[in-house]
Motif scaffolding. Structure first.
Motif, PDB file in Angstrom:
ATOM      1  N   THR A   1      63.557  11.468   2.840  1.00 44.55           N
ATOM      2  CA  THR A   1      63.145  11.709   1.460  1.00 44.55           C
ATOM      3  C   THR A   1      63.936  12.909   0.960  1.00 44.55           C
ATOM      4  O   THR A   1      63.786  14.037   1.461  1.00 44.55           O
ATOM      5  N   ILE A   2      64.809  12.678  -0.022  1.00 42.75           N
ATOM      6  CA  ILE A   2      65.668  13.750  -0.529  1.00 42.75           C
ATOM      7  C   ILE A   2      64.918  14.561  -1.588  1.00 42.75           C
ATOM      8  O   ILE A   2      64.340  14.000  -2.520  1.00 42.75           O
ATOM      9  N   VAL A   3      64.877  15.837  -1.401  1.00 40.17           N
ATOM     10  CA  VAL A   3      64.303  16.731  -2.422  1.00 40.17           C
ATOM     11  C   VAL A   3      65.469  17.515  -3.014  1.00 40.17           C
ATOM     12  O   VAL A   3      65.971  18.462  -2.397  1.00 40.17           O
ATOM     13  N   PRO A   4      65.930  17.084  -4.214  1.00 40.90           N
ATOM     14  CA  PRO A   4      67.093  17.787  -4.764  1.00 40.90           C
ATOM     15  C   PRO A   4      66.708  19.227  -5.146  1.00 40.90           C
ATOM     16  O   PRO A   4      65.723  19.443  -5.840  1.00 40.90           O
TER      17      PRO A   4
ATOM     18  N   GLN B   1      53.079  15.131  -3.737  1.00 42.13           N
ATOM     19  CA  GLN B   1      54.082  15.072  -2.670  1.00 42.13           C
ATOM     20  C   GLN B   1      55.197  16.089  -2.850  1.00 42.13           C
ATOM     21  O   GLN B   1      55.927  16.378  -1.927  1.00 42.13           O
ATOM     22  N   GLY B   2      55.317  16.599  -4.091  1.00 45.79           N
ATOM     23  CA  GLY B   2      56.422  17.523  -4.367  1.00 45.79           C
ATOM     24  C   GLY B   2      57.744  16.781  -4.427  1.00 45.79           C
ATOM     25  O   GLY B   2      58.801  17.389  -4.313  1.00 45.79           O
ATOM     26  N   GLU B   3      57.675  15.456  -4.583  1.00 48.71           N
ATOM     27  CA  GLU B   3      58.913  14.675  -4.606  1.00 48.71           C
ATOM     28  C   GLU B   3      59.370  14.421  -6.026  1.00 48.71           C
ATOM     29  O   GLU B   3      58.585  14.420  -6.947  1.00 48.71           O
ATOM     30  N   LEU B   4      60.700  14.209  -6.176  1.00 48.31           N
ATOM     31  CA  LEU B   4      61.252  13.847  -7.472  1.00 48.31           C
ATOM     32  C   LEU B   4      60.974  12.376  -7.724  1.00 48.31           C
ATOM     33  O   LEU B   4      61.266  11.525  -6.881  1.00 48.31           O
TER      34      LEU B   4
ATOM     35  N   LYS C   1      61.018  15.046   4.653  1.00 49.01           N
ATOM     36  CA  LYS C   1      61.565  15.527   3.375  1.00 49.01           C
ATOM     37  C   LYS C   1      62.680  16.539   3.664  1.00 49.01           C
ATOM     38  O   LYS C   1      62.485  17.501   4.405  1.00 49.01           O
TER      39      LYS C   1
ATOM     40  N   THR D   1      57.060  22.803   2.002  1.00 48.78           N
ATOM     41  CA  THR D   1      57.122  21.615   1.150  1.00 48.78           C
ATOM     42  C   THR D   1      58.299  20.728   1.546  1.00 48.78           C
ATOM     43  O   THR D   1      58.381  19.588   1.141  1.00 48.78           O
TER      44      THR D   1
END
Lengths: 797, 189
Positions: free
Chosen positions: B169-172, A175-178, B141, B186
């Motif tokens: 959805t937070i992508v830091p 997902q490329g998520e943290l 995201k 992405t």
């Protein structure tokens, strides 16, 4: 200030020695100090570079370790499970805790390893008590979300220990998520170990790290409890942070050299130090050593040099003293000796045995004393000799003076003679400078101009001779003439009374230096001018008269022809009338008496025709005379063209034309070398033709003829001579030979007597002369000349 | 010392008008120029062109005239600056006005002493073509730098629209990386 020689020598030596010792000592000290400073810098820098590299490597290893750990699939899965609402949280946390303990064991220096979920809450940890704490605002979470991160040295809130923390994000790869952040906290022991190593740092050297704010983060060698408490605010630390800032701003290269700094360290002790940087955490690594220890060799060197300098100085002074006494002793001896000799003790001799120049000097001194003694003895004789020489010189001088006087008198006399000459000269003499000022004049000048001598000397030459500077020719002379050249010209001078008179002036340069002086001789040419003018007037009158004669001859001959034509015409009329009369007479003759018949017949057939014939003959003769006269007068007008003429060729051509007559008279003709001349060709042909024809015609028929033609070129003219052995001309006929219409001798040769008149006129127009020498019965010689000054291409009207 | 917290500036901040302010710990004000020894203070901020005048002031001697000498510290993370503040190592910060709000919220003992810049920044949300409104972002995201202007900006917009950051959805991600991530599809922003 009076000083003894020995003292001077000693002082000189002392100053010299001190100067040399000082310079050498200072230079040696300077060089040694600089060398040592370089060595210390180099040493400290190499320590700094090596320790900094060590620290940097350690930090990079830590980052690598945490980054690798963060790729753990078990940890990622655990975090994902915990995020779902129906997870068995306790089981997952247990599993994660076990995993964390296995990944980074405590024996490797890690105090605690824990996992934060993406909200920053601790979900698993090797310290179970901390699970559930919110660390979302902690730097390791904020920084670790983006990538491997090192949290700067700090006191752990959990343990109170000096710590570093490293963190890295756990990502859901798909997902490329943290998912969360893994954090490991460890003590600073390993850092401390690197910096605390005293190798190569002597008794007072140390290495320590400061953070970007300048606070110490590794232990001090001298002080306790400094971690994040001691702010190092020294020149070295300031320079370190400023350099770091400058590197960050691109103002300074990462790899840059700097000298070891001398400064006061954080304890207040004089120190030398360098710094290096740890880019990863922006730490400064400082390497410092007490100045007292590092510069100890220099201090020792200074003492040694000083000691040597003092010793050397004292020794040098002692040696110089002894040396000075050795030199000054003999000099004193010499001094004493000279005093004694000066006082009259000429037999005193000095005794010096030094074996050097002073001994030589003493020797010379003794020789001088001996010579003095000897010369004193011969002095009187010398005085007598010199007096005699002086006397002789005096006499010679006297005779030279007499000689000079005589020469001066001779000069004076010559001058006087010259002066008299000038004074009595018939010409006026002026001496003039380049500005025209009259410098000197003679009596004739005064007399001719009517001025007194002093009056003339106050004048400028331009006031006397107004043309003297205006005339171009003279002007050139005035400015350019060299000594020895003279120039002559005519001018006009003005007397005091204003009247003027013509002069002929000769100018010459009297002197060129120092200022140009000109001498001028002026001759009064009033009389000559008058004579010349008279001559010119005569010449003009003559020319006029000549012209009138020519005009007269032309007019006369022209006017005479008209009556002649009438005469000729009417004589023809008469003849035809006579025939008519005679034919009529013949018809009436039978009626007349015999006497009348005879008289008429004689008149018709004899008297009248004879008279008419005389008239005709006279008219023809008169016409011929007039034609000749016309020809002569025209001759004066014909234009001559001068060109080079080959006279020999002209003579040959003429002789060819006369060939028949020459042969008839059995004459022999000789032609000599005849020079070429510039002349009018036609004139030459006429001159030569006349003279040769005459020569041939007047040969004596009783003897074989001889004719000779010769020529000769002289300075101004070229002479041609025609000589014959003909009958000659009587003395009384000579004057009329060249006159027009005159013929000499027996008139058995036809002609008008004009030939030689033409010749004379033509020769005259060629600037020449003609004359003849003759002896009756022997022959005649005609000579004519042609001027050599005629120019080719000239025309003469 | 004067605290400048201008409500108008606050409001305008949300529409892209972000004034930079200088923050100081209480009691660390500059001394008078009469003192010969300069007060050495450390100041930290993110690398941003708007702080250029501080360097200029140091180089031109304006700070020295005020008796100040600043040690510029490069510290990108607000959290790290906060730690340094708390440890007593950092004397001052320069930052955007949201920073003050955050610090106040965490009870960090700071005061604003000077407004040093008024920036008409180009803050914006960059989104894929099918996203037309803020509501369209829900469930997507979104990348932004946490603890930073971007987060403040987005929070404010969401708050205005009655939304919450929890709905996305937070992508830091720091801004320099976000651009490439968006192109690689992405993230949404």
């Amino acid at each position: 200030m009076k000083m003894r020689i020995a003292t001077k020598l000693m002082l000189g030596a002392a100053v010299g020695v001190l100067a040399v010792v000082s310079v050498v000592s200072v230079a040696a000290y300077g060089i040694a100090r600089e060398g040592l400073a370089k060595e210390i810098t180099s040493h400290l820098q190499s320590v700094a570079q090596s320790r900094a590299a060590h620290v940097q490597t350690l930090l990079e290893q830590l980052k690598d370790t945490i980054a690798t750990t963060a790729t753990s699939i078990i940890l990622a899965d655990g975090l994902r499970e915990l995020a779902s609402p129906d997870a068995d949280t306790a089981a997952v946390v247990h599993r994660l805790n076990a995993r964390l303990a296995g990944l980074l064991p405590a024996e490797e220096g890690f105090d605690e390893v824990f996992l934060l979920d993406r909200e920053g809450r601790i979900v698993a940890s090797t310290a179970a008590a901390r699970i559930g704490l919110d660390r979302s605002t902690d730097a390791y979470f904020v920084g670790g979300r983006d990538g491997p991160f090192i949290k700067d040295a700090h006191l752990s809130t959990a343990t109170g220990r000096q710590s570093l923390a490293i963190s890295a994000p756990l990502m859901d790869e798909e997902q490329g998520e943290l998912l969360g952040v893994i954090v490991a906290r460890l003590g600073t022991a390993e850092l401390d170990e690197i910096t605390a190593d005293p190798t190569g740092l002597g008794n007072t050297g140390e290495t320590y790290l400061i953070n970007k704010y300048g606070f110490m983060i590794t232990p001090s060698r001298f002080l306790d409890d400094t971690f994040l408490k001691l702010k190092v605010d020294t020149e070295n630390s300031q320079a370190c942070l400023e350099h770091m800032e400058a590197i960050r701003r691109g103002l300074l290269a990462e790899e840059h050299e700097h000298e070891a700094m001398a400064f006061t360290d954080y304890r207040g002790v004089a120190a030398l130090g360098v710094h290096a940087h740890i880019p990863e955490t922006q730490w400064g690594l400082l390497v410092e050593i007490d100045a007292a220890e590092s510069l100890a060799p220099i201090a020792r060197l200074r003492s040694t040099i000083l000691l040597f300098a003092v010793l050397f100085g004292v020794l040098s002074l002692a040696v110089a003293g002894a040396f000075a006494r050795r030199i000054s002793g003999p000099i004193h001896e010499l001094h004493a000796g000279s005093e004694r000799i000066g006082n009259g003790d000429l037999d005193y001799r000095v005794d010096v045995k030094t074996g050097d120049e002073i001994q030589q000097l003493a020797h010379e001194f003794n020789r001088m004393a001996a010579a003095l003694s000897e010369s004193y003895a011969t002095l009187e004789q010398k005085v007598a000799d010199r007096t005699a020489e002086l006397q002789k010189a005096n006499e010679q001088l006297q005779s030279e003076i007499t000689e000079r006087k005589r020469a001066q008198e001779a000069l004076k006399e010559s001058e006087q003679r010259f002066k008299t000459l000038v004074e009595q000269a018939a010409d006026a003499i002026f001496v003039v400078d380049m500005e025209g000022r009259i410098l000197d004049v003679n009596a004739q000048a005064c007399q001719s101009l009517g001025y007194g001598r002093d009056e003339l000397l106050a004048l400028n030459i331009a006031e006397v001779d107004t043309e003297v500077v205006s005339h171009e020719h003279r002007k050139r002379f005035w400015e350019k003439t060299k000594p020895g050249e003279t120039v002559t010209f005519e001018g006009t001078q003005k007397r005091k009374d204003g009247t003027t008179f013509p002069v002929e002036v000769h100018l010459g340069l009297l002197r060129a230096e120092p200022r140009r002086t000109v001498i001028g001789l002026a001759r009064d040419v009033t009389e000559r001018k008058r004579a010349e003018d008279q001559l010119q007037r005569y010449a003009a009158d003559l020319e006029k008269a000549n012209e009138e004669v020519r005009q007269f001859a032309y007019i006369v001959s022209h006017d005479l022809r008209a009556p002649l034509v009438n005469l000729k015409g009417f004589s023809a009329e008469l003849r035809s009338a006579l025939e008519e009369v005679c034919s009529t007479v013949r018809t009436v003759l039978p009626q007349l008496t015999e006497d009348r018949r005879q008289a008429l017949t004689r008149a018709c057939q004899q008297d009248v025709p004879e008279a008419l014939q005389f008239i005709d003959a006279s008219v023809t003769r008169m016409d011929s005379f007039i034609n000749a006269l016309l020809k002569l007068s025209r001759l004066g007008h014909r234009e001559l063209t001068f060109e080079p003429v080959n006279v020999e060729e002209v003579v040959r051509t003429t002789l060819d034309a006369l060939a028949h007559q020459i042969e008839e008279r059995r004459a022999k003709v000789t032609v000599g070398a005849l020079p070429e001349v510039i002349a009018d060709r036609t004139s030459m042909e006429q001159i030569v033709g006349n003279l040769l024809t005459n020569a041939v015609q007047y040969l004596d028929p009783d003897r074989p003829g001889e004719i000779e033609i010769t020529g000769e070129r002289r300075d101004d003219e070229t002479a041609f001579r025609v000589r014959d052995n003909g009958r000659g001309i009587a003395e009384r006929d000579m004057p009329k030979v060249l006159a027009p219409f005159r013929r000499a001798g027996s008139q058995d040769v036809p002609g008008e007597g004009m030939g030689l008149s033409y010749v004379q006129a033509l020769v005259s127009r060629h600037g020449g002369r003609i004359w003849c020498e003759s002896e009756p019965g022997r022959g005649t010689t005609f000579t004519f000349t042609i001027s050599n000054h005629l120019q080719k291409g000239d025309h003469h009207a | 010392m004067k605290v400048r917290v201008n409500t108008i500036l606050m409001l305008r901040a949300a529409t892209g008008l972000l004034p930079a302010i200088l923050l100081l710990l209480p009691g660390c004000g500059p001394r008078g120029p009469a003192d010969e020894q300069l007060e050495r203070l450390s100041i930290a901020f993110q690398t941003w062109v708007g702080y250029g005048p501080l360097y200029l002031a140091a180089e031109k001697g304006f700070l020295a005239e005020e008796g100040l000498e600043l040690l510029f510290v490069d510290e990108e993370l607000d959290a790290a600056r906060r730690d340094a503040f708390e440890a007593g190592m950092l004397d001052a910060e320069a930052g955007t006005i949201d920073l003050l709000v955050n610090k106040r919220a965490l009870d960090t003992p700071v005061v604003a002493v000077a407004e040093i810049d008024l920036s008409l920044g180009g803050d914006a949300i960059v989104a894929a073509g099918d996203i037309q409104t803020l509501e369209d972002l829900v469930g997507r995201k979104v990348a932004f730098a946490r603890d930073d202007v971007g987060e403040t900006f987005l929070s404010y917009l969401f708050h205005q629209a009655g939304l919450s950051l929890d709905q996305i959805t937070i992508v830091p991600m720091s801004p320099d990386k976000a651009g490439q991530a968006f192109l690689d599809a992405t993230v949404t922003r």
